[in-house]
Design an enzyme around this catalytic site. Structure first.
Site, mmCIF file in Angstrom:
data_model
loop_
_atom_site.group_PDB
_atom_site.id
_atom_site.type_symbol
_atom_site.label_atom_id
_atom_site.label_comp_id
_atom_site.label_asym_id
_atom_site.label_seq_id
_atom_site.Cartn_x
_atom_site.Cartn_y
_atom_site.Cartn_z
ATOM 1 N N ASP A 65 55.311 5.258 0.438
ATOM 2 C CA ASP A 65 56.345 4.612 -0.302
ATOM 3 C C ASP A 65 55.686 3.804 -1.596
ATOM 4 O OD1 ASP A 65 59.018 5.198 1.092
ATOM 5 O OD2 ASP A 65 57.734 4.339 2.838
ATOM 6 N N GLU A 70 59.366 -1.469 -7.110
ATOM 7 C CA GLU A 70 60.360 -2.647 -7.188
ATOM 8 C C GLU A 70 60.533 -3.498 -5.724
ATOM 9 O OE1 GLU A 70 64.544 -1.508 -6.579
ATOM 10 O OE2 GLU A 70 65.200 -2.917 -7.978
ATOM 11 N N ASP A 71 60.001 -2.853 -4.704
ATOM 12 C CA ASP A 71 60.394 -3.539 -3.349
ATOM 13 C C ASP A 71 59.386 -4.734 -3.083
ATOM 14 O OD1 ASP A 71 62.635 -2.540 -2.614
ATOM 15 O OD2 ASP A 71 61.861 -0.820 -2.031
ATOM 16 N N ARG A 90 55.017 -0.718 4.717
ATOM 17 C CA ARG A 90 55.081 -1.027 3.310
ATOM 18 C C ARG A 90 54.307 -2.451 3.006
ATOM 19 N NH1 ARG A 90 59.981 0.330 -0.057
ATOM 20 N NH2 ARG A 90 58.446 0.279 -1.376
ATOM 21 N N ARG A 135 66.143 -4.650 5.875
ATOM 22 C CA ARG A 135 64.696 -5.009 5.257
ATOM 23 C C ARG A 135 64.519 -6.593 5.030
ATOM 24 N NH1 ARG A 135 62.556 -0.091 3.311
ATOM 25 N NH2 ARG A 135 62.960 1.575 4.942
ATOM 26 N N HIS A 165 69.591 -0.952 0.520
ATOM 27 C CA HIS A 165 69.546 -2.031 -0.240
ATOM 28 C C HIS A 165 70.701 -2.452 -1.069
ATOM 29 C CE1 HIS A 165 64.943 -0.829 -0.542
ATOM 30 N NE2 HIS A 165 64.990 -2.070 0.377
ATOM 31 N N CYS A 252 64.184 1.613 -8.156
ATOM 32 C CA CYS A 252 63.085 1.443 -7.141
ATOM 33 C C CYS A 252 61.497 1.964 -7.849
ATOM 34 C CB CYS A 252 63.449 2.585 -6.005
ATOM 35 S SG CYS A 252 64.949 2.348 -4.973
#
Ligand code: GLY
Length: 260
Positions: A65, A70-71, A90, A135, A165, A252
């Site tokens: 991923d 962005e995460d 991740r 998350r 999200h 993302c």
């Protein structure tokens, strides 16, 4: 700290393992990796048109991923917060992001047991909404609020249960106008804003990017594109079919450093 004359968009190359990405609300379908890389490059070109300089952060081919940068970080004019992603697979994605972002901002780090994905953070001026999702947890939201308090930000947790999200379900169109999927997020959450419902045939149409007169939107959402055109935006529509299979949208794939 690096001084930038143009806004910068941090991106990362698509991993050859993208087909093994995390999935929460979607079933797995085969991802065409070559097409995914082409689509990612089209996305970067669109961001360049919108005025961003693209900086690709180091590749992480072993992390499926990794392209969904962005995460890994949330950037404010005053600081950047390096996240601790909710999916364990991740978490190593944040290391290279922190190495690069330290050139631009003072960093703070979400600590265990907190978990937070950047896709859960929506900033409306000094009001910051954070999705309480599969998350992102309460401990992280508390840490997040503490980091931002000295700068006058107010942080509000918003339950997110029906999509991955918070920003899967909402986009900022103007300071006072939000595009929202009312099936996934209650408009009453944002009483000071007009919440336009996304076209019911395009539940994921909310994941778009707006800047100046530009709107970047996936070509999968023709009704949303029509709506944006009717509001007078210059719409850049790009095919993001492969990222959509990986349960990702347009926000993302970049961390945006706007001029402060
Ligand atoms: N595949 C995107 C995510 O689940 O984090």
């Amino acid at each position: 700290m690096a001084v930038t004359e143009k806004p910068v968009a941090l991106t990362r190359a698509v991993s050859p393992l993208l087909g093994s990405c995390e999935l929460t609300h979607l079933g797995r379908t085969k991802i065409d990796l070559e097409l995914a890389a082409e689509q990612h490059s089209d996305y970067e070109k669109a961001l360049e048109k919108m005025g961003y300089v693209i900086r690709r952060i180091p590749e992480t081919p072993h992390l499926p991923d990794g392209v969904f940068v962005e995460d890994t970080a949330v950037v404010f004019p005053e600081i950047a917060i390096i996240t601790r992603p909710g999916a364990e697979s991740r978490r190593p994605e944040t290391e290279t992001m922190a190495e690069v972002l330290t050139e631009y901002r003072k960093l703070e780090f979400i600590q265990s047991p907190g978990t937070l994905d950047g896709g859960d953070v929506l900033t409306l001026g000094k009001e910051v909404y954070v999705g309480l999702s599969t998350r992102t947890n309460k401990q992280a939201i508390k840490q997040f609020a503490e980091f931002l308090k000295p700068f006058g930000y107010n942080v509000t947790a918003v339950p997110v249960t029906k999509c991955l999200h918070l920003k899967t379900a909402i986009a900022v169109i103007e300071d006072d106008l939000l595009l929202i999927n009312p099936e996934w997020l209650h408009p009453a959450t944002f009483p000071d804003h007009h919440c336009e419902p996304v076209h019911p045939e395009e539940p994921y149409g909310t994941n778009l990017l707006r800047k100046n007169h530009w709107a970047l939107c996936s070509s999968a959402f023709p009704h949303t594109i029509d709506w944006l055109n009717a509001r007078g935006y210059s719409v850049l529509d790009i095919d993001q079919s492969e990222m959509a299979k990986a349960e990702a949208g347009l926000t993302c794939c970049s961390v945006l450093l706007d001029l402060v």
